[in-house]
Design an enzyme around this catalytic site. Sequence first.
Site, PDB file in Angstrom:
ATOM      1  N   LYS A  62       0.627  -1.453   0.018  1.00 13.07           N
ATOM      2  CA  LYS A  62       0.043   0.058  -0.350  1.00 13.07           C
ATOM      3  C   LYS A  62       0.755   1.214   0.548  1.00 13.07           C
ATOM      4  O   LYS A  62       1.357   1.212   0.612  1.00 13.07           O
ATOM      5  CB  LYS A  62      -1.126  -0.294   1.607  1.00 13.07           C
ATOM      6  CG  LYS A  62      -2.233   0.970   1.387  1.00 13.07           C
ATOM      7  CD  LYS A  62      -2.576   0.559   2.810  1.00 13.07           C
ATOM      8  CE  LYS A  62      -4.045   2.314   2.819  1.00 13.07           C
ATOM      9  NZ  LYS A  62      -4.684   1.915   4.109  1.00 13.07           N
ATOM     10  N   SER A 131      -9.275   2.315   2.323  1.00 12.83           N
ATOM     11  CA  SER A 131      -8.765   3.048   1.974  1.00 12.83           C
ATOM     12  C   SER A 131      -7.728   2.307   1.135  1.00 12.83           C
ATOM     13  O   SER A 131      -6.795   2.411   0.319  1.00 12.83           O
ATOM     14  CB  SER A 131      -8.074   4.145   2.749  1.00 12.83           C
ATOM     15  OG  SER A 131      -7.012   3.434   4.071  1.00 12.83           O
ATOM     16  N   SER A 155      -9.865  -0.347   6.766  1.00 14.14           N
ATOM     17  CA  SER A 155      -9.596   0.224   5.697  1.00 14.14           C
ATOM     18  C   SER A 155      -8.969  -1.122   5.240  1.00 14.14           C
ATOM     19  O   SER A 155      -8.352  -1.608   3.673  1.00 14.14           O
ATOM     20  CB  SER A 155      -9.215   1.289   5.460  1.00 14.14           C
ATOM     21  OG  SER A 155      -9.198   2.586   6.434  1.00 14.14           O
TER      22      SER A 155
END
Length: 412
Positions: A62, A131, A155
């Site tokens: 990420k 996210s 998330s």
Amino acid sequence: MISLADLQRRIASGELSTDAAIKQTRDAIAAQDKTIGAFVRLDEKARAQQAGPLRGTAVGIKDIIDTAELPTEMGAAIYRGHQPRADAPVVMALKQAGATIIGKTRTTAFAANDPTATLNPHNHAHTPGGSSSGSAAAVAAGMIPLALGTQTGGSVIRPASFCGVAAIKPSYRLLPTVGVKCFSWTLDTVGLFGAGVRDVALGLAAMTRRPELVVPSKVSAPRIGVVTQAFAGSPEPSGAQALQKAARAAEQAGATVHDLAVPEVVAEAWRIHPVVQEFEAHQSFAWEYGQNYDAMPPLLRGRLDESKGGTPAEYDAAMDVTLRARLALATILTEVDVLLTLSAPGAAPEGLASTGDPRYNRLWTLMGVPCVNVPTLTAEGGLPVGVTVIAGFGDDAKALAAASFVEDALKR
């Protein structure tokens, strides 16, 4: 999807070389990612390692997590072209286990709620969640077997549910958050996505050098307490159906299952989660918000505008509730092995303007306990819906084993 367990079995048997495994991943990314948009950058120089439990395993990181070979831009214009000097410890842990860092996955800006361009692999008209949208979508689309994400509200678990993959948000600080852009130091947790529960268990065990996290071949039937989280509002029909289906499947497979009420202080902890999150966010983003206000992502900037009146006294009171709720939850978890609850209100919402609602995730993030998403059913439009299995703080092995039990029960 690519099962990490199957991949490692094939490599160990000599059926597949580590180089061929990485090539397969590159081919899958080339075929899929122009449509899905899960990656913001790929490392064309990355090569397979020949040793370690994760050899031949391509991992997506990420893009709020520092990488020495690739920029870390955090989905934000403020950090465009930002190149860290060093890998975050979680990235080094993957490399030391033999993994190949294949690229950076797309994140909402600063891991907040401004949506990304990533599409849900199951239905492009619906959000993949946030996210950690890129990480969940990359695994769901069969591009990579393992990806890192982070969770401050929901998330990791929510996009896993929306994209139909397994995921774990481990116990708080089981994986270090050094080198990860901070949103809230009380809440931020690094997590993993994989095809199935045993896959994320293998990945976490390899990263942490904790073999006890690997799910055994035979799992004992757990005692399960079902928590509906009425304090968070009613779920959509698909969310309620998923929870009922998972509970029924587990009971038919031999688990003891019953509804469980939580004390009022736990419900109060759910209500004060935003107080903790936003108070700490104002300190974490002091430079960005104070010095680069106009360049801040609009939804996050709006949240900070609305919460800038938060006081230390309110924060201290919220932290007092947090500590009391954690003690109460620990007591509840002496009565059962794990809790079973919703991963999301329902299937992924239509449209890409929102990443979905974290209301069923945020309490457990604040409690610091391990949470595992188990894909459970397919709703209208081909959209997956998952459930969450939760164990006590530090009982990650128990959470993974029980989640695997539920996963296997659902397949019967």
